[in-house]
Write a protein that holds these residues in place. Sequence first.
Motif, PDB file in Angstrom:
ATOM      1  N   SER A  64     -21.452 -11.085  11.136  1.00  0.00           N
ATOM      2  CA  SER A  64     -20.939 -12.301  10.507  1.00  0.00           C
ATOM      3  C   SER A  64     -20.958 -12.110   9.000  1.00  0.00           C
ATOM      4  O   SER A  64     -22.021 -12.034   8.381  1.00  0.00           O
ATOM      5  N   GLN A  65     -19.774 -12.025   8.395  1.00  0.00           N
ATOM      6  CA  GLN A  65     -19.658 -11.830   6.941  1.00  0.00           C
ATOM      7  C   GLN A  65     -19.159 -13.123   6.323  1.00  0.00           C
ATOM      8  O   GLN A  65     -18.160 -13.691   6.773  1.00  0.00           O
ATOM      9  N   PHE A  66     -19.833 -13.586   5.283  1.00  0.00           N
ATOM     10  CA  PHE A  66     -19.511 -14.911   4.756  1.00  0.00           C
ATOM     11  C   PHE A  66     -18.172 -14.979   4.038  1.00  0.00           C
ATOM     12  O   PHE A  66     -17.453 -15.963   4.144  1.00  0.00           O
ATOM     13  N   GLU A  99     -16.595 -10.993  12.454  1.00  0.00           N
ATOM     14  CA  GLU A  99     -15.957 -12.247  12.070  1.00  0.00           C
ATOM     15  C   GLU A  99     -16.248 -12.533  10.598  1.00  0.00           C
ATOM     16  O   GLU A  99     -17.343 -12.259  10.101  1.00  0.00           O
ATOM     17  N   ASN A 100     -15.254 -13.096   9.906  1.00  0.00           N
ATOM     18  CA  ASN A 100     -15.408 -13.452   8.494  1.00  0.00           C
ATOM     19  C   ASN A 100     -15.269 -14.963   8.341  1.00  0.00           C
ATOM     20  O   ASN A 100     -14.306 -15.554   8.821  1.00  0.00           O
ATOM     21  N   ALA A 101     -16.234 -15.585   7.677  1.00  0.00           N
ATOM     22  CA  ALA A 101     -16.245 -17.043   7.544  1.00  0.00           C
ATOM     23  C   ALA A 101     -15.336 -17.549   6.439  1.00  0.00           C
ATOM     24  O   ALA A 101     -15.175 -18.765   6.278  1.00  0.00           O
ATOM     25  N   THR A 105     -19.148 -22.547   5.090  1.00  0.00           N
ATOM     26  CA  THR A 105     -20.434 -22.586   5.784  1.00  0.00           C
ATOM     27  C   THR A 105     -20.308 -23.115   7.214  1.00  0.00           C
ATOM     28  O   THR A 105     -21.034 -22.671   8.108  1.00  0.00           O
ATOM     29  N   GLY A 106     -19.398 -24.063   7.425  1.00  0.00           N
ATOM     30  CA  GLY A 106     -19.183 -24.575   8.776  1.00  0.00           C
ATOM     31  C   GLY A 106     -18.683 -23.492   9.707  1.00  0.00           C
ATOM     32  O   GLY A 106     -19.123 -23.375  10.861  1.00  0.00           O
ATOM     33  N   THR A 107     -17.755 -22.680   9.200  1.00  0.00           N
ATOM     34  CA  THR A 107     -17.229 -21.568   9.996  1.00  0.00           C
ATOM     35  C   THR A 107     -18.325 -20.544  10.276  1.00  0.00           C
ATOM     36  O   THR A 107     -18.402 -19.991  11.377  1.00  0.00           O
ATOM     37  N   ALA A 108     -19.185 -20.310   9.307  1.00  0.00           N
ATOM     38  CA  ALA A 108     -20.296 -19.368   9.502  1.00  0.00           C
ATOM     39  C   ALA A 108     -21.185 -19.818  10.651  1.00  0.00           C
ATOM     40  O   ALA A 108     -21.637 -18.998  11.467  1.00  0.00           O
ATOM     41  N   GLY A 109     -21.421 -21.120  10.748  1.00  0.00           N
ATOM     42  CA  GLY A 109     -22.224 -21.653  11.848  1.00  0.00           C
ATOM     43  C   GLY A 109     -21.559 -21.457  13.193  1.00  0.00           C
ATOM     44  O   GLY A 109     -22.219 -21.108  14.182  1.00  0.00           O
ATOM     45  N   SER A 133     -27.167 -19.391   8.761  1.00  0.00           N
ATOM     46  CA  SER A 133     -26.512 -19.889   9.976  1.00  0.00           C
ATOM     47  C   SER A 133     -26.961 -19.097  11.200  1.00  0.00           C
ATOM     48  O   SER A 133     -27.268 -19.673  12.259  1.00  0.00           O
ATOM     49  N   ALA A 134     -27.010 -17.773  11.079  1.00  0.00           N
ATOM     50  CA  ALA A 134     -27.423 -16.929  12.207  1.00  0.00           C
ATOM     51  C   ALA A 134     -28.868 -17.205  12.594  1.00  0.00           C
ATOM     52  O   ALA A 134     -29.210 -17.288  13.779  1.00  0.00           O
ATOM     53  N   TYR A 135     -29.711 -17.361  11.605  1.00  0.00           N
ATOM     54  CA  TYR A 135     -31.127 -17.653  11.864  1.00  0.00           C
ATOM     55  C   TYR A 135     -31.261 -18.967  12.642  1.00  0.00           C
ATOM     56  O   TYR A 135     -32.001 -19.060  13.629  1.00  0.00           O
ATOM     57  N   ASN A 136     -30.540 -20.001  12.206  1.00  0.00           N
ATOM     58  CA  ASN A 136     -30.598 -21.300  12.884  1.00  0.00           C
ATOM     59  C   ASN A 136     -30.058 -21.222  14.308  1.00  0.00           C
ATOM     60  O   ASN A 136     -30.606 -21.832  15.228  1.00  0.00           O
ATOM     61  N   SER A 137     -28.983 -20.452  14.498  1.00  0.00           N
ATOM     62  CA  SER A 137     -28.390 -20.328  15.834  1.00  0.00           C
ATOM     63  C   SER A 137     -29.321 -19.605  16.809  1.00  0.00           C
ATOM     64  O   SER A 137     -29.272 -19.848  18.014  1.00  0.00           O
TER      65      SER A 137
END
Length: 361
Positions: A64-66, A99-101, A105-109, A133-137
Amino acid sequence: MKRKVLAGILTTAMIMTMAAGCGNYGSSQTEAPEAAETQAAEDSQAEDLEEADTAEGRYTIGISQFAEHGSLDNCREGFLEGLKEAGIEEGVNLTVEFENAQADTGTAGMISDNFVSKKVDMICAIATPSAMSAYNSCLDKDIPVVYTAVSDPVSAGLADKEGNSVGNVTGTSDKLPVEEQLKMIREMMPEAQKVGILYTTSEANSVSTIEEYKEIAPKYDFEIVESGINTVADVEMAAKDLVSKVDCISNMTDNTVVSALQTVIAAADEKNIPVFGSEIEQVKSGCLASMGIDYIALGKQTGAMAAKILKGEAEASDMPYEVCSGASLYVNTAVAEKLGFDLEDSYMESAAEVFDEITVE
């Protein structure tokens, strides 16, 4: 009466259909448990295959790239190189979901949630918003998260004050060499007084780096003039306002600002003031100079950490985050010529790399 009429108009085909249905009724009742047992067996077999893949050294990583810009692209390239050096190679024993966000930030989530639903073996998160986002998921999952290009993992909530992991997460920091940067600017601009910095107010790493700039600036007789933005759309107006107040701009690794770096440089060009970058790609694309880190090296360092986790040699939760040490000088002589800057030969001799053209991709 109505029932008799309806019964009387049933066709032979309808009766046969009903009969066929009645004939199958008993068998369908007995087959349902068998179907459930079959499905359960298939699910179990799929899980066994997933475990076997991991045991045999076949992995799937979700990256996941921001945002899309040179330093983060270099991190991804270096990450894959680091894995390859450890024997984990895309197309051989590694499948990569990328995937690129696009700096959202919403897309990153959503990206990290999607990776979790796919049950990837690991998430590699590039840049602070994607890492958070990854940590929270993955909080209640057993999927490890390895991040890179996170300037301040502590402020981002990814590590404690001692640098230890706060969960199944670890990675590398691209903490900027702020003092080296300010020292370089002072040497190149002995008369300068005010250094401007654009940053995104929602990026934890940018907020903490701004504070470090403010703390060190008086040592080099600088005043930091900051300008906070929320989105890429704010960059142009903020940059035009900022360049009218300062002697130069020092650009950080703020993802939103970097994605609109050419807008910042254009505003600075109108006032004939330099923009100093924070890494090699920014200098290539129009910044005068930088005391920055090598993001490919940072990515390789991250890949080596990820390989240990995938191979079962270490747990992410037991690995403190690592910092890419050292800073290198990068200079662009084409920018110096455009701005009428007279760079001393000593800069050319001490630079890790000198560019004689402006390359904008």
